[in-house]
Design an enzyme around this catalytic site. Sequence first.
Site, PDB file in Angstrom:
ATOM      1  N   GLN A 139       0.805  -1.215   0.000  1.00  0.00           N
ATOM      2  CA  GLN A 139       0.000   0.000   0.000  1.00  0.00           C
ATOM      3  C   GLN A 139       0.840   1.268   0.000  1.00  0.00           C
ATOM      4  OE1 GLN A 139      -1.783  -1.005   3.937  1.00  0.00           O
ATOM      5  NE2 GLN A 139      -1.299   1.119   4.485  1.00  0.00           N
ATOM      6  N   CYS A 145      -5.293   0.452   3.672  1.00  0.00           N
ATOM      7  CA  CYS A 145      -5.435  -0.960   4.008  1.00  0.00           C
ATOM      8  C   CYS A 145      -6.863  -1.444   3.801  1.00  0.00           C
ATOM      9  CB  CYS A 145      -4.988  -1.212   5.437  1.00  0.00           C
ATOM     10  SG  CYS A 145      -5.946  -0.321   6.693  1.00  0.00           S
ATOM     11  N   HIS A 290      -6.296  -1.321  11.614  1.00  0.00           N
ATOM     12  CA  HIS A 290      -5.672  -1.877  10.411  1.00  0.00           C
ATOM     13  C   HIS A 290      -6.507  -3.031   9.875  1.00  0.00           C
ATOM     14  CE1 HIS A 290      -2.565  -2.545   7.515  1.00  0.00           C
ATOM     15  NE2 HIS A 290      -2.290  -3.760   7.952  1.00  0.00           N
ATOM     16  N   ASN A 311      -1.261  -9.356   4.653  1.00  0.00           N
ATOM     17  CA  ASN A 311      -1.130  -7.926   4.892  1.00  0.00           C
ATOM     18  C   ASN A 311      -0.863  -7.198   3.587  1.00  0.00           C
ATOM     19  OD1 ASN A 311      -1.043  -5.553   6.328  1.00  0.00           O
ATOM     20  ND2 ASN A 311       0.719  -6.097   7.587  1.00  0.00           N
TER      21      ASN A 311
END
Length: 345
Positions: A139, A145, A290, A311
């Site tokens: 990102q 996110c 997150h 992630n």
Amino acid sequence: MLMKCTFLLLVLTSVVMSLDLQEIDKEWNTFKAKYNRSYNTRGEEHYRYSVFTQNFKTIYFHNKAADLGGYTYWLGVNQFADMTSKEFKGSYANLKLDSSHIQTNTSHKRRAKRWDNVYPLPEEVDWRDQDCVTEVKDQGQCCSCYAFAAVGALESHTCLKFPNKAAEPLSEQNILDCSKPLGNHGCDNGNPFMALKYAMEKGLDTEASYPYRGKVGECNQSQGRLGSWVEDIEMIWTHGDIESLKEAVAIEGPVVVSIDTDDDADTFRLYSNGVYNNPKCKNEIIDLDHALLLVGYGITDEDQPYWLLKNSYGVDWGEEGYLRMIRKEDENTCGIATFAMYPTL
């Protein structure tokens, strides 16, 4: 137990005292070369060096404790090693969720879907084994996110819906540029539910046709480039329902989740490998900062259950971009089951 903790503390204190500047300087130079770091002034470099030194000591101390059985996970030097926790929080973990948006903008009602006829669930699940999880993305310095988690879920569920078609990367930039009318804020955070709702209303372009730039621009979506769409959004509404979350990821596919990375903890930022366990993290929706994609769960050789999460920090973070986080029965660790959802097609 007290004697064991005292012994561990004494050992680690002697270890840290033995850490010399020559070793830190070597790691610092390796870090700058690997991540192409250059600083505008000597003052800035001196400051970043001091931050790196503190982070490196944290890593060193923690890992020695982990080697002695004090932790189940290890830290490492990554792209965030010259950043403070506050800087990291502002650019990489600044999600702000508001579940009221779901009630006011959609007809979704609170419900808990159950799959009672499919027990027992498999002991381990990893949707990467079905080639229905795209590669780890990055990102960058953009609080996006929410877009990466939502788009990752749609990529996987599109693949599962059309099994003869490989998982195709879809466009996070499409979400950044075009979902502002639904309450998202580009690189200044957003809501993964609203990202999926946008894909339900407009569809989503492919990544190839609408590549990621890491900054907000004009909406440039084209109906002729659509890669997928959302029919509906299933919420796991029973607050903290770990069993429903496990059922959803085992039976339906990857699930969008959000967690609390803990404002004062360096451990998430510098996580390298192992089963992450932060007893200080919280699980209320206001604490979640997150978003990630839950792609499975498993048990280590040491019989430690874990959640497997994709992630959006690139492959240099964690286990090639993935996090294994402790999974406890009836415990909503770090809020993983507080605000969970997946798209249906």
